[in-house]
Design a protein around this motif. Structure first.
Motif, PDB file in Angstrom:
ATOM      1  N   ALA A 169      50.940 -26.671 -29.135  1.00  8.87           N
ATOM      2  CA  ALA A 169      50.872 -28.099 -29.452  1.00  8.87           C
ATOM      3  C   ALA A 169      49.447 -28.612 -29.292  1.00  8.87           C
ATOM      4  N   PRO A 170      48.943 -29.381 -30.253  1.00 10.63           N
ATOM      5  CA  PRO A 170      47.593 -29.960 -30.120  1.00 10.63           C
ATOM      6  C   PRO A 170      47.501 -30.802 -28.854  1.00 10.63           C
ATOM      7  N   ARG A 171      46.348 -30.817 -28.252  1.00 13.01           N
ATOM      8  CA  ARG A 171      46.139 -31.588 -27.034  1.00 13.01           C
ATOM      9  C   ARG A 171      44.685 -32.050 -26.969  1.00 13.01           C
ATOM     10  N   ALA A 172      44.457 -33.012 -26.115  1.00  5.87           N
ATOM     11  CA  ALA A 172      43.089 -33.517 -25.962  1.00  5.87           C
ATOM     12  C   ALA A 172      42.224 -32.480 -25.248  1.00  5.87           C
ATOM     13  N   GLY A 173      40.938 -32.540 -25.511  1.00  2.00           N
ATOM     14  CA  GLY A 173      40.009 -31.666 -24.815  1.00  2.00           C
ATOM     15  C   GLY A 173      39.977 -30.241 -25.322  1.00  2.00           C
ATOM     16  N   GLU A 174      40.202 -30.041 -26.609  1.00  2.00           N
ATOM     17  CA  GLU A 174      40.098 -28.695 -27.170  1.00  2.00           C
ATOM     18  C   GLU A 174      38.671 -28.157 -27.015  1.00  2.00           C
ATOM     19  N   PRO A 175      38.533 -26.846 -26.846  1.00  2.00           N
ATOM     20  CA  PRO A 175      37.188 -26.275 -26.720  1.00  2.00           C
ATOM     21  C   PRO A 175      36.428 -26.375 -28.043  1.00  2.00           C
ATOM     22  N   PRO A 176      35.129 -26.567 -27.994  1.00  2.00           N
ATOM     23  CA  PRO A 176      34.330 -26.626 -29.219  1.00  2.00           C
ATOM     24  C   PRO A 176      34.079 -25.234 -29.777  1.00  2.00           C
ATOM     25  N   LEU A 177      33.711 -25.181 -31.042  1.00  2.00           N
ATOM     26  CA  LEU A 177      33.419 -23.906 -31.693  1.00  2.00           C
ATOM     27  C   LEU A 177      32.290 -23.169 -30.983  1.00  2.00           C
ATOM     28  N   ALA A 182      30.065 -18.445 -28.083  1.00  2.00           N
ATOM     29  CA  ALA A 182      29.399 -17.921 -26.889  1.00  2.00           C
ATOM     30  C   ALA A 182      30.219 -16.811 -26.256  1.00  2.00           C
ATOM     31  N   HIS A 183      31.551 -16.958 -26.270  1.00  2.00           N
ATOM     32  CA  HIS A 183      32.425 -15.908 -25.734  1.00  2.00           C
ATOM     33  C   HIS A 183      32.313 -14.628 -26.563  1.00  2.00           C
ATOM     34  N   LEU A 203      30.599 -27.643 -36.542  1.00  2.00           N
ATOM     35  CA  LEU A 203      29.392 -26.804 -36.529  1.00  2.00           C
ATOM     36  C   LEU A 203      28.186 -27.684 -36.203  1.00  2.00           C
ATOM     37  N   ASP A 204      27.980 -27.937 -34.919  1.00  2.00           N
ATOM     38  CA  ASP A 204      26.851 -28.764 -34.492  1.00  2.00           C
ATOM     39  C   ASP A 204      25.645 -27.870 -34.189  1.00  2.00           C
ATOM     40  N   ASP A 205      24.573 -28.464 -33.701  1.00  2.00           N
ATOM     41  CA  ASP A 205      23.347 -27.712 -33.421  1.00  2.00           C
ATOM     42  C   ASP A 205      23.578 -26.594 -32.403  1.00  2.00           C
ATOM     43  N   HIS A 206      24.417 -26.879 -31.407  1.00  2.00           N
ATOM     44  CA  HIS A 206      24.713 -25.868 -30.387  1.00  2.00           C
ATOM     45  C   HIS A 206      25.412 -24.665 -31.016  1.00  2.00           C
TER      46      HIS A 206
END
Length: 313
Positions: A169-177, A182-183, A203-206
């Protein structure tokens, strides 16, 4: 007559991801291209330290200073480094995105299901070719990491995790791409084949920096998953849309609104394609109206890998 499965195309089932496994034997050629037969050891598409000299190019940040070609550096006045072809065992890593933004589709399935199918196919091809296979699953519950192994049981656990993520189920605070990349970068070794299967909506600068770091020593393929309705709204009218619980109306009567909508999608696609081209990665677009098996035949997708990616093959 059997009843239709109301969740078909909405959630990826483990049995479906197992059944989609290509029947023909094969594996990945050095640059990540699928080939019919796998003969054991690879000459890696990655150029790094090894036994066979390949070429000299301008030094780039991250290159091993031990490979600097001092003669060419002295002659040109710019640092140059030697590149070698390596014979190596190579891991295959797959990132599967099943976050909330991927829970959308107007054709055969949700983007998350198509991504799960593509990730499963890549995993099966890798294990059939004798490669060690692992990866990262990013979903509402977080990031799950699987170290590359040859164990079919372990790969089945990886594929099951992908399927399960599409049902979370979708939830708040999902991890960013960026966090998922990085993993996968922590799992990668020089010469790895890496497949990022996502819509790249964040797809941000990070995230771009993380992908660029991957591309320094690995062959990266960006599978850009999208739905045709994201690329262009339908003609004028009012259309029902739903998240499975609430039904709303989408009003697309204004041409200006449709133009802005299309431009936003094109900007996201262009950003992924430009990043791929500039860093020698492969760009493969895949929409929800296509057969996921088409990723094994990039020409069916109309994809044009960069010159650097082609040369790695």
């Amino acid at each position: 007559m059997a009843e239709a499965d109301p969740m078909k195309g909405v959630v990826a089932r483990l049995d479906e991801l197992v059944a989609i496994r290509p029947r023909a034997g094969g594996g990945f050629a050095p640059g990540g291209k699928v080939r019919t037969h796998q003969l054991g050891g690879h000459r890696s598409g990655f150029r790094g330290r090894g036994m066979e000299f390949d070429e000299v190019r301008a030094y780039q940040p991250g290159d091993d200073i031990r490979t600097i070609d001092w003669r060419v550096t002295a002659r040109t006045g710019r640092a140059h480094t030697k590149l070698f072809q390596e014979e190596r065992e190579r891991p295959v890593l797959v990132l599967a995105d099943a976050r909330a933004a991927m829970r959308f589709g107007t054709r055969g399935c949700f983007k998350s299901v198509l991504a799960a199918q593509a990730a499963a196919i890549l995993s099966w091809v890798g294990i059939a070719g004798g490669d060690r296979v692992g990866g990262v699953v990013i979903g509402p519950a977080g990031v799950a990491t699987f170290r590359p192994e040859r164990s079919r049981r372990r790969i089945l656990s990886f594929v099951k995790s992908i399927a399960d993520a599409t049902a979370d189920a979708p939830r708040a605070g999902e991890p960013p791409l960026a966090a998922a990349i990085a993993h996968i970068r922590a799992l990668a070794r020089p010469g790895s084949l890496i497949f990022l299967v996502s819509d790249f909506f964040d797809l941000d600068d990070h995230a771009v920096r993380e992908v660029e770091r991957l591309a320094l020593q690995s062959h990266v393929t960006n599978l850009f998953v999208f739905d045709p309705l994201e690329a262009a709204l339908p003609g004028a009218g009012s259309f029902p849309v739903t998240d499975g619980r609430i039904v709303a109306r989408l009003d697309v009567d204004r041409p200006a609104a449709r133009a802005v909508y299309a431009q936003r999608f094109q900007a996201r696609r262009d950003a992924v394609e430009r990043m791929s081209r500039e860093r020698g990665m492969t760009f493969l677009p895949l929409d929800t109206g296509q057969n996921p098996v088409d990723i094994l035949h990039p020409e069916r997708l109309g994809a044009k890998p960069s010159a650097a990616a082609r040369s790695a093959r």
